[in-house]
Design a protein around this motif. Structure first.
Motif, PDB file in Angstrom:
ATOM      1  N   THR A 158     -35.221   3.193 -23.938  1.00 23.18           N
ATOM      2  CA  THR A 158     -36.326   2.858 -22.816  1.00 23.18           C
ATOM      3  C   THR A 158     -37.708   3.510 -23.053  1.00 23.18           C
ATOM      4  O   THR A 158     -38.649   3.032 -22.539  1.00 23.18           O
ATOM      5  N   GLY A 159     -37.662   4.603 -24.074  1.00 26.65           N
ATOM      6  CA  GLY A 159     -38.709   5.110 -23.999  1.00 26.65           C
ATOM      7  C   GLY A 159     -39.217   6.145 -22.929  1.00 26.65           C
ATOM      8  O   GLY A 159     -40.323   6.689 -22.656  1.00 26.65           O
ATOM      9  N   LEU A 160     -38.008   6.248 -21.922  1.00 23.41           N
ATOM     10  CA  LEU A 160     -38.275   6.938 -20.585  1.00 23.41           C
ATOM     11  C   LEU A 160     -37.461   8.276 -20.692  1.00 23.41           C
ATOM     12  O   LEU A 160     -36.478   8.431 -21.418  1.00 23.41           O
ATOM     13  N   THR A 161     -37.932   9.364 -19.811  1.00 25.79           N
ATOM     14  CA  THR A 161     -37.235  10.393 -19.758  1.00 25.79           C
ATOM     15  C   THR A 161     -36.535  10.488 -18.419  1.00 25.79           C
ATOM     16  O   THR A 161     -36.643   9.928 -17.487  1.00 25.79           O
ATOM     17  N   ALA A 162     -35.220  11.265 -18.708  1.00 28.34           N
ATOM     18  CA  ALA A 162     -34.262  11.427 -17.423  1.00 28.34           C
ATOM     19  C   ALA A 162     -34.216  12.885 -17.273  1.00 28.34           C
ATOM     20  O   ALA A 162     -33.800  13.612 -18.161  1.00 28.34           O
ATOM     21  N   SER A 163     -33.657  13.453 -15.961  1.00 25.92           N
ATOM     22  CA  SER A 163     -33.239  14.680 -15.765  1.00 25.92           C
ATOM     23  C   SER A 163     -31.655  14.571 -15.433  1.00 25.92           C
ATOM     24  O   SER A 163     -31.387  13.587 -14.840  1.00 25.92           O
ATOM     25  N   ALA A 164     -31.170  15.493 -15.468  1.00 22.60           N
ATOM     26  CA  ALA A 164     -29.462  15.421 -15.404  1.00 22.60           C
ATOM     27  C   ALA A 164     -29.105  16.837 -14.673  1.00 22.60           C
ATOM     28  O   ALA A 164     -29.562  17.794 -15.151  1.00 22.60           O
ATOM     29  N   GLY A 165     -28.148  16.694 -13.928  1.00 23.75           N
ATOM     30  CA  GLY A 165     -27.461  17.810 -13.335  1.00 23.75           C
ATOM     31  C   GLY A 165     -25.715  17.834 -13.629  1.00 23.75           C
ATOM     32  O   GLY A 165     -25.282  16.555 -13.392  1.00 23.75           O
ATOM     33  N   VAL A 166     -25.259  18.919 -14.062  1.00 17.53           N
ATOM     34  CA  VAL A 166     -24.303  18.787 -14.181  1.00 17.53           C
ATOM     35  C   VAL A 166     -23.256  19.919 -13.621  1.00 17.53           C
ATOM     36  O   VAL A 166     -23.696  21.049 -13.362  1.00 17.53           O
ATOM     37  N   SER A 167     -22.157  19.426 -12.706  1.00 17.35           N
ATOM     38  CA  SER A 167     -21.497  20.482 -11.967  1.00 17.35           C
ATOM     39  C   SER A 167     -19.879  19.989 -11.652  1.00 17.35           C
ATOM     40  O   SER A 167     -19.585  18.918 -12.251  1.00 17.35           O
ATOM     41  N   TYR A 168     -19.509  20.450 -10.907  1.00 17.52           N
ATOM     42  CA  TYR A 168     -18.024  20.225 -10.400  1.00 17.52           C
ATOM     43  C   TYR A 168     -17.732  19.417  -9.080  1.00 17.52           C
ATOM     44  O   TYR A 168     -16.580  19.124  -8.703  1.00 17.52           O
ATOM     45  N   ASN A 169     -18.933  18.963  -8.537  1.00 12.59           N
ATOM     46  CA  ASN A 169     -18.874  18.082  -7.673  1.00 12.59           C
ATOM     47  C   ASN A 169     -20.415  17.500  -7.361  1.00 12.59           C
ATOM     48  O   ASN A 169     -21.333  18.003  -8.117  1.00 12.59           O
ATOM     49  N   LYS A 170     -20.286  16.355  -6.471  1.00 13.13           N
ATOM     50  CA  LYS A 170     -21.349  15.825  -6.224  1.00 13.13           C
ATOM     51  C   LYS A 170     -22.492  16.434  -5.695  1.00 13.13           C
ATOM     52  O   LYS A 170     -23.795  16.106  -6.288  1.00 13.13           O
ATOM     53  N   PHE A 171     -22.361  17.208  -4.881  1.00 17.51           N
ATOM     54  CA  PHE A 171     -23.510  17.903  -4.294  1.00 17.51           C
ATOM     55  C   PHE A 171     -24.449  18.740  -5.182  1.00 17.51           C
ATOM     56  O   PHE A 171     -25.520  18.683  -5.141  1.00 17.51           O
ATOM     57  N   LEU A 172     -23.518  19.434  -5.855  1.00 22.80           N
ATOM     58  CA  LEU A 172     -23.941  20.419  -6.765  1.00 22.80           C
ATOM     59  C   LEU A 172     -24.725  19.592  -8.133  1.00 22.80           C
ATOM     60  O   LEU A 172     -25.667  20.358  -8.640  1.00 22.80           O
ATOM     61  N   ALA A 173     -24.043  18.773  -8.332  1.00 28.73           N
ATOM     62  CA  ALA A 173     -24.727  17.887  -9.522  1.00 28.73           C
ATOM     63  C   ALA A 173     -25.903  17.306  -9.009  1.00 28.73           C
ATOM     64  O   ALA A 173     -27.064  17.525  -9.851  1.00 28.73           O
ATOM     65  N   LYS A 174     -26.111  16.931  -7.930  1.00 27.07           N
ATOM     66  CA  LYS A 174     -27.322  16.277  -7.420  1.00 27.07           C
ATOM     67  C   LYS A 174     -28.340  17.519  -7.225  1.00 27.07           C
ATOM     68  O   LYS A 174     -29.673  17.352  -7.504  1.00 27.07           O
ATOM     69  N   MET A 175     -28.074  18.638  -6.697  1.00 29.13           N
ATOM     70  CA  MET A 175     -29.055  19.742  -6.766  1.00 29.13           C
ATOM     71  C   MET A 175     -29.450  20.124  -8.129  1.00 29.13           C
ATOM     72  O   MET A 175     -30.525  20.800  -8.493  1.00 29.13           O
ATOM     73  N   ALA A 176     -28.501  20.159  -9.017  1.00 21.78           N
ATOM     74  CA  ALA A 176     -28.715  20.598 -10.244  1.00 21.78           C
ATOM     75  C   ALA A 176     -29.867  19.791 -11.124  1.00 21.78           C
ATOM     76  O   ALA A 176     -30.623  20.300 -11.921  1.00 21.78           O
ATOM     77  N   SER A 177     -29.532  18.597 -10.644  1.00 19.75           N
ATOM     78  CA  SER A 177     -30.820  17.649 -11.492  1.00 19.75           C
ATOM     79  C   SER A 177     -32.164  17.766 -10.939  1.00 19.75           C
ATOM     80  O   SER A 177     -33.135  17.210 -11.924  1.00 19.75           O
ATOM     81  N   ASP A 178     -32.374  18.436  -9.686  1.00 21.17           N
ATOM     82  CA  ASP A 178     -33.715  18.817  -9.371  1.00 21.17           C
ATOM     83  C   ASP A 178     -34.270  19.952 -10.066  1.00 21.17           C
ATOM     84  O   ASP A 178     -35.282  20.230  -9.814  1.00 21.17           O
ATOM     85  N   GLN A 179     -33.559  20.674 -10.639  1.00 21.90           N
ATOM     86  CA  GLN A 179     -33.847  22.145 -11.149  1.00 21.90           C
ATOM     87  C   GLN A 179     -34.742  22.045 -12.437  1.00 21.90           C
ATOM     88  O   GLN A 179     -35.622  23.027 -12.467  1.00 21.90           O
ATOM     89  N   ARG A 180     -34.846  21.184 -13.349  1.00 18.50           N
ATOM     90  CA  ARG A 180     -35.500  21.233 -14.449  1.00 18.50           C
ATOM     91  C   ARG A 180     -36.299  20.280 -14.558  1.00 18.50           C
ATOM     92  O   ARG A 180     -36.518  19.441 -15.870  1.00 18.50           O
ATOM     93  N   LYS A 181     -36.714  19.369 -13.513  1.00 16.11           N
ATOM     94  CA  LYS A 181     -37.403  18.013 -13.858  1.00 16.11           C
ATOM     95  C   LYS A 181     -38.949  18.349 -14.064  1.00 16.11           C
ATOM     96  O   LYS A 181     -39.390  19.496 -13.527  1.00 16.11           O
ATOM     97  N   PRO A 182     -39.558  17.655 -14.972  1.00 13.93           N
ATOM     98  CA  PRO A 182     -39.104  16.372 -15.554  1.00 13.93           C
ATOM     99  C   PRO A 182     -38.325  16.844 -16.897  1.00 13.93           C
ATOM    100  O   PRO A 182     -38.499  17.727 -17.579  1.00 13.93           O
ATOM    101  N   ASP A 183     -37.541  15.764 -17.401  1.00  9.78           N
ATOM    102  CA  ASP A 183     -36.978  15.933 -18.713  1.00  9.78           C
ATOM    103  C   ASP A 183     -36.209  17.165 -18.851  1.00  9.78           C
ATOM    104  O   ASP A 183     -36.363  17.753 -20.108  1.00  9.78           O
ATOM    105  N   GLY A 184     -35.457  17.180 -18.012  1.00 10.85           N
ATOM    106  CA  GLY A 184     -34.505  18.529 -18.184  1.00 10.85           C
ATOM    107  C   GLY A 184     -33.096  18.404 -17.678  1.00 10.85           C
ATOM    108  O   GLY A 184     -32.461  17.369 -17.241  1.00 10.85           O
ATOM    109  N   LEU A 185     -32.179  19.289 -17.992  1.00 10.92           N
ATOM    110  CA  LEU A 185     -30.878  19.466 -17.677  1.00 10.92           C
ATOM    111  C   LEU A 185     -30.527  20.815 -17.140  1.00 10.92           C
ATOM    112  O   LEU A 185     -30.860  22.004 -17.631  1.00 10.92           O
ATOM    113  N   PHE A 186     -29.666  20.718 -16.272  1.00  9.51           N
ATOM    114  CA  PHE A 186     -29.222  22.239 -15.666  1.00  9.51           C
ATOM    115  C   PHE A 186     -27.882  22.182 -14.908  1.00  9.51           C
ATOM    116  O   PHE A 186     -27.403  20.941 -14.713  1.00  9.51           O
TER     117      PHE A 186
END
Length: 360
Positions: free
Chosen positions: A139-167
């Motif tokens: 797509t030519g676009l960037t995405a940020s992602a959060g990885v964790s063991y539940n939905k709440f923490l995965a959502k919080m993680a994806s905000d940590q290194r925006k844009p184009d980051g992974l936490f």
């Protein structure tokens, strides 16, 4: 199947400044410039802002006049929802290469459960990196992602290194991460709730964790148990691929107040078409139509009608909308905003919708 006692592997993928990034991708002249997707008229609202605009404090849902005041060089671009929908489908096709357990939250974000995945990859972080790479390549676009063991923490993680980051937040560091996080940044804690927590002396996850369940239920009602558990890094909600929205809708604020029926009908038609297009693309049927009217003095009303059979066409939806709109005229005061929404939603094919409508 999930193994009892085994931590889940959840990824939250969130596209970076999605609408604005699509516009900058498709129009090279906009790249590197502060842009806002939305209507730049006096009473318009920003739907999305590029990162260049965010540096000036411009953000979504901000009145256009405020955004322009914060960033005089801001460029307004009219939204192209068809283009955003097409890119969203590309992105979700990438998700489906890894897992059927996909819970879309909007066009530009979703939860994925990759505990057991189609490629047999044991490390969720590796999957998240592959997905981000494929999104960029296709797509030519960037995405940020959060990885964790539940939905709440995965959502919080994806905000940590925006844009184009992974936490990544592991089971080991999850509770400490939550304790240090300001509650105003918690997913599920809006400005009003954050202010209420502030008045109670709750500023961080650690403060929230210090509150017992009875106290949280007393002050936050049904949300009390949710706050109690997320303060401890616990969230048992599953990723639901069959998640059905309770309603869908669209609204528009007009550059000048509307006083006559024909102008109001013309203003409502694009909203009807937008909502119906969403139904067709997502194979959704609905029975309840709601009209929202905000008057020039900012007071508002809603009018709803539930039909016996699922609405079968844009024309049928327009007919119901006009039944709700026409009794309001003549109006005593001008109309500032019109909105159209559908509820009582269910999934079905367009063909099924026609059959159900004619059957009744």
């Amino acid at each position: 199947m999930e193994t009892p006692g085994r931590p889940r592997k959840i990824i939250h993928v969130d596209m970076d400044a999605f609408y604005a990034s699509v516009e900058q991708r498709d129009n090279p002249e906009l790249r590197g410039l502060p842009i806002a997707v939305g209507h730049g008229e006096a009473r318009g609202v920003v739907a999305a802002a590029s990162y260049e605009a965010r540096k000036f404090g411009v953000h979504s849902a901000m009145p256009s006049v405020t955004a322009k005041r914060k960033c005089p060089e801001l460029i307004f671009v009219r939204p192209r929802f068809g283009a955003y929908q097409a890119v969203s489908q590309q992105i979700h096709a990438i998700f489906a290469e890894y897992t059927p357990l996909i819970e879309p939250l909007s066009l530009d974000e979703a939860y994925l459960d990759v505990t057991e995945n189609l490629k047999g990859i044991g490390v969720a972080t590796e999957i998240a990196e592959e997905i981000r790479g494929k999104i960029k390549a296709r797509t030519g676009l960037t995405a940020s992602a959060g990885v964790s063991y539940n939905k709440f923490l995965a959502k919080m993680a994806s905000d940590q290194r925006k844009p184009d980051g992974l936490f990544v937040i592991t089971p080991k560091n999850g509770p400490a991460f939550v304790e240090a996080l300001p509650v105003k940044k918690f997913h599920g804690v809006g400005p009003a709730t954050a202010e209420r927590m502030h008045r109670l002396g709750i500023e961080t996850g650690g403060d929230l964790k210090a509150c017992d369940l009875a106290f949280l239920q007393q002050h936050f009602g049904k949300s009390g148990p949710y706050f109690y558990w997320i303060a401890r890094g616990v969230d048992e909600r599953r990723v639901k691929p069959d998640r059905v929205r309770k309603s869908i809708g669209a609204e528009d604020t007009f550059s000048a107040d509307i006083h006559d029926f024909e102008t109001a009908r013309s203003g409502l038609q694009p909203l009807i078409e937008k909502v119906w297009r969403y139904c067709e693309v997502n194979r959704i049927q609905a029975k309840t139509v709601t009209l929202k009217v905000k008057w020039g003095d900012f007071t508002q009303i809603t009018r709803s009608k539930t039909v016996t059979a699922p609405i079968a066409s844009a024309g049928e939806l327009a007919d119901v909308a006009m039944l709700l709109l026409s009794p309001l005229f003549p109006v005593a005061k001008g109309i500032r905003l019109l909105g159209m929404s559908l509820s009582s939603l269910d999934s079905a094919s367009i063909e099924d919708k026609h059959q159900l409508a004619f059957a009744l």
